[in-house]
Design an enzyme around this catalytic site. Structure first.
Site, PDB file in Angstrom:
ATOM      1  N   GLY A 133      -3.311  13.981  21.024  1.00 46.35           N
ATOM      2  CA  GLY A 133      -2.883  15.255  21.579  1.00 46.35           C
ATOM      3  C   GLY A 133      -4.090  16.110  21.921  1.00 46.35           C
ATOM      4  CB  CYS A 134      -4.557  18.790  24.415  1.00 47.91           C
ATOM      5  SG  CYS A 134      -2.974  19.621  24.214  1.00 47.91           S
ATOM      6  CE1 TYR A 135      -3.779  24.447  21.421  1.00 51.72           C
ATOM      7  CE2 TYR A 135      -1.636  23.408  21.503  1.00 51.72           C
ATOM      8  CZ  TYR A 135      -2.453  24.467  21.805  1.00 51.72           C
ATOM      9  OH  TYR A 135      -1.953  25.558  22.482  1.00 51.72           O
TER      10      TYR A 135
END
Lengths: 354, 354, 354, 354
Positions: free
Chosen positions: C155-157
């Protein structure tokens, strides 16, 4: 919201969940002569209005109801902030109950039924009401609006173009009406509160484009009003553009002055024309208005320019907040006229800058 | 940055701290045939370039030097990303050292000395160099650029307007050249990296306005090039606007087709005209290009429209990234031509969308 | 797109119409070792890719096909840029045909089946494949990725938080792992290309808010990876926020140093830790990275701070482009490792600033 | 602007050309009990205010004067919207003329002279006035403000952090006051109307960053007020960030509940604490306020969260318009208290959404 000494208008809103709806709520909640009586939303009935629009927390204590449950017939006026086609379906019933109507959609903008049906792809439900309705641009129709039972609130683009040109028209116009160009630009709220990919932040932000170049519904509306003002056939090229901003609209209008126009002090003409219009500000010659100078206010500002390069070219710059003077503020201005209130009542807020 | 098999061009940049400067650095750092030799900045000499522009960390290991200390005469070409007036003051000395010059300011854009002096309020330091310089718009001057020692890189607005009109001109033009309108819109980088209140985020964001309506320096530049292409007097109304976006420029150009134009398939004409121009994309008829479709790329996209309302009106939409095709990318394209490299060398990046 | 001397990887993309899809297309179209073989879209089969994403005009000549018609089994690798649940439904069939898989959704991010099912509200279609899959964060799993058949792209975060903390962890961590805070901020593309009112330009622009405070799916992903790195229970408070910008992500991470951490030169530790990671840039102490310094590039930048006010507080700032290092660029980086290509292949573009 | 029945306060503004200045002008022009008497600007004396800020056209007919020419001593109150150091240089003279003072800069924010001099790098011109001055945060100092002659209007960040924490403090606090984190975010107007490259649209837009991490002047202001409220030493980590938006501020505050705090219904505590504060809105548990919900209004909204991941963590979200409740609106609120007017007078506008 109302004071005992002032007349009170009972207001209903049909379709309060779009951007013109929440803007009507903001303006009417602060209006000294209004009692908000009913707000409908088919999809959100039962929701507190302030839960959907938290800016209204503490200012408005209403709940969305279904149209069927709303006491619309007890209102003095009903605003339709709905898609095209809704107002005309309820108009006869409300009029019969002595309720006035202000439609923010297009049902009563094109007084020619055939034209309406061609551009909006639906038959008109009440041509007789359309025939008596008034185009709600106070600066050109003030007296008719005072007496109207049904007002078609103008489109946002038409407001800028018609008010930008109106002083130049008339039977012997100052400009060549066969060759008018409006290069118009709108913030994204002009497209409404619709779940569409093309309106996403990630699509609109940091970009710029034209749209509707091959034909926009505001084209016949503008032409029809301009032709009414000048009594002649009008040739208009109209190209709208999408600006990555929330509110704000600007039309850059290009016209050629006639002999008569060249001999006229058009700056003085505009100033005189709008002297008694509280919501049109003719700026000094050479001014370059920005849209933020009218943000969240009902003001439309105009500036005139004679740019280099050609002898007879006049450029008119007109800016407004598309949600206020271009929609909900103008609707309230119409209501004020229809009920004998001061034209500025509830509309004197200063624009938010920066 | 360079491969042994390819020719290597030694490049100097004078004035590398503005937006066209950092964009040149981005493009040239990735160019397969370039060796960046010197970057000057009077105010920031001694600063590592990548400390000022951290996007370059890991890609560029140069330090800003004073102009005096920079080995500019050892370069093959020097780009001037400086205010107007700097390039002309150094041109003779560099040419004497056999260094070619590409000026991104206006010193070599207006081949008429008098016109230059009227619009830029300074006398020209080297009229002889101006006389031999070439206007660096490859799509109209490709062969002359190949042989040029000094190139005046076009203004950003002129690139869109001239390329948007070029196929329609010639001795027997397709349009009425006495009545051309360009309603142009630019992102904020077009105004440069200058500490001015009017360019602050809080002034520009969420607003829209026209500027320079009474006369912009790109007006004579455009007119002069259009007149060169058509051999007749050109009447141009040019109104630039500021869009709240970082990069991107669009011109909406309004012209009237002549009899000849009305009989011509202008869409086919444009497609043929730009067939061999790798950086002009003629989109299908009816397309509505957005500026983000060219963001950070050297592409300029054009679309043609025949809107309703008048019989002979043609509307040309042209979009580019003002910092790339409108400035630094075009400068690199010129360099490629001047040094016999492929026109696309170092310029084939795909635009960043979204 | 490929040169004869280099190995060529045949690539398929399932679900190419979202933001991670178009970003994969941008990166892979310019990758020297890739042949784009198939792109699917259930809803847009038959549409030319470049008609939907005009930045690709002239760079990519493919047409979206239905998943059924796409020659996915002839590819060397298939990227899934689809909603959660799609990749796992096709994994066994592709693996049987010797096709590797990189999933940009969450199907292979949480190696614990029960945890996956709790957070994503669906049962996992292939727990055995999940068990062999590798979490595709090259900087912590480089060797495993080289040998992987199935990679779950992070995921990006999580990419920002895990890389921001990784050098501090290990069996004897430098920080109190029971009390970690990540205050994270994302541009709007992080939410995908979905027609939702909450993502409209007019909703997101000129505003700021937190969301998912009561529980975000990236929370268990981060905790699970951090626990893997430290071997102990991790306490994490994670609050994501929405920034009115298109691309860009920043995590401001607050930790307390242990005795060991207080005695350690953490700046030197980070620099050593990431010395051989081409896409992590440890900035000088005291730097304050902005997201635009990585816009459209695969770089993640980190800066460390010891702010006043408490004795043991360390603040870690980590920025990336959520669509590149946070999604599609990282996926290409994983592909490079899986096929023995240089880790930087096709990913060396300089960030776009401004 | 005033009605005969209501008390009228004569107001002067020193330094009316910044963002807090124009916002004061917007609010005071519409205030029912105010007569704007004088506006000074050293640099722009002679300019009509409405020429600089066209949103005021038609609402305000004043001209900027030099400080020397302004009838400040005839005012009842003077607002200083100036750089730090100006108010203190004129305080004694105005007080001697019986004029009250509200300073929007920092001259009267840090009641400890030594602390002021350390952080603002100047000696204090009137320590005695500083000693009697009141910190102008009505929700914690309402009674003292009513009696004050000199009010130091709080910084924008401190307003959010102090009001976000105030109900939890006191002699037996609900939270561990030695470990408070405020991750704060501000729109660009927070930095003022200064010609600086770092504040340009092209620098700020579409990007995000932290700043002042190693020490911000609002840190001692916040700590000093929190210590006053709790009577104990406070440990605060404060990291401000710049958001690409014009107005709006959010603090995400992370604290750990004590035993007492864990046993308390903190939602009910906040609601009770602010019941009589018209400009603090405690939202329902779990709400996620966005800054636009308070845009251009004097409201500050708070929401409380107990996120997963740790047992004792409380997260407080606080949003305000940095120019209104964070500056000029709060200053008007202070004036209302100082002159016995209703606290809400002139401040009841609904926020502009969208």
């Amino acid at each position: 919201m109302s004071t005992s000494a002032s007349p009170v208008v009972k207001v209903g809103i049909v379709g309060g969940t779009g951007y013109t709806g929440v803007e009507l709520l903001r303006l009417l909640s602060q209006h000294p002569n209004v009692e908000l009586t009913a707000i409908t939303s088919r999809g959100d009935a039962g929701t507190r209005v302030a839960d959907m629009f938290p800016n209204l927390r503490g200012h408005l204590d209403l709940v969305f109801t279904t149209p069927a449950d709303a006491p619309l017939k007890e209102c003095d006026v009903v605003f339709f902030a709905t898609p095209h086609g809704v107002a005309m379906s309820q108009a006869n019933e409300l009029l019969a109950a002595d309720v006035k109507i202000i439609d923010l959609a297009a049902d009563f903008r094109l007084q020619d039924t055939a034209m309406f049906e061609r551009w909006y792809k639906m038959s008109h439900a009440c041509p007789d009401v359309l025939a008596e309705s008034v185009y709600g641009l106070p600066e050109i129709n003030r007296e008719a609006i005072r007496k109207a039972r049904v007002v078609g609130n103008p489109g946002c683009y038409p407001t800028t173009v018609i008010l930008g040109l109106s002083p130049l028209l008339g039977p012997d116009p100052m400009i060549d009406v066969t060759d008018i160009i409006s290069d118009s630009k709108s913030g994204a709220t002009g497209a409404g509160r619709k779940a569409e990919v093309g309106l996403l932040f990630s699509e609109v932000s940091d970009s710029f484009k034209a749209y509707g170049v091959s034909g926009h519904r505001h084209h016949p509306e503008i032409v029809s009003q301009l032709e009414g003002l000048t009594g002649a056939s009008v040739g208009l090229t109209f190209v709208p553009h999408l600006v990555p901003m929330v509110r704000g609209m600007m039309s850059t209008i290009y016209v050629r002055l006639t002999e008569k126009g060249l001999e006229t002090d058009v700056q003085a003409l505009f100033e005189a024309h709008y002297r008694d219009s509280p919501f049109v500000d003719v700026m000094p010659a050479g001014a370059q208005p920005d849209t933020r100078s009218v943000r969240a206010s009902n003001m439309l500002r105009i500036a005139l320019h004679r740019p280099p390069g050609t002898v007879d070219r006049l450029v008119i710059l007109a800016v407004q907040d598309n949600l206020v003077k271009g929609a909900s503020g103008q609707a309230v201005q119409n209501m004020n006229l229809m009920f004998g209130l001061p034209e500025e009542a509830g509309l004197s807020q200063i624009a938010i800058l920066p």
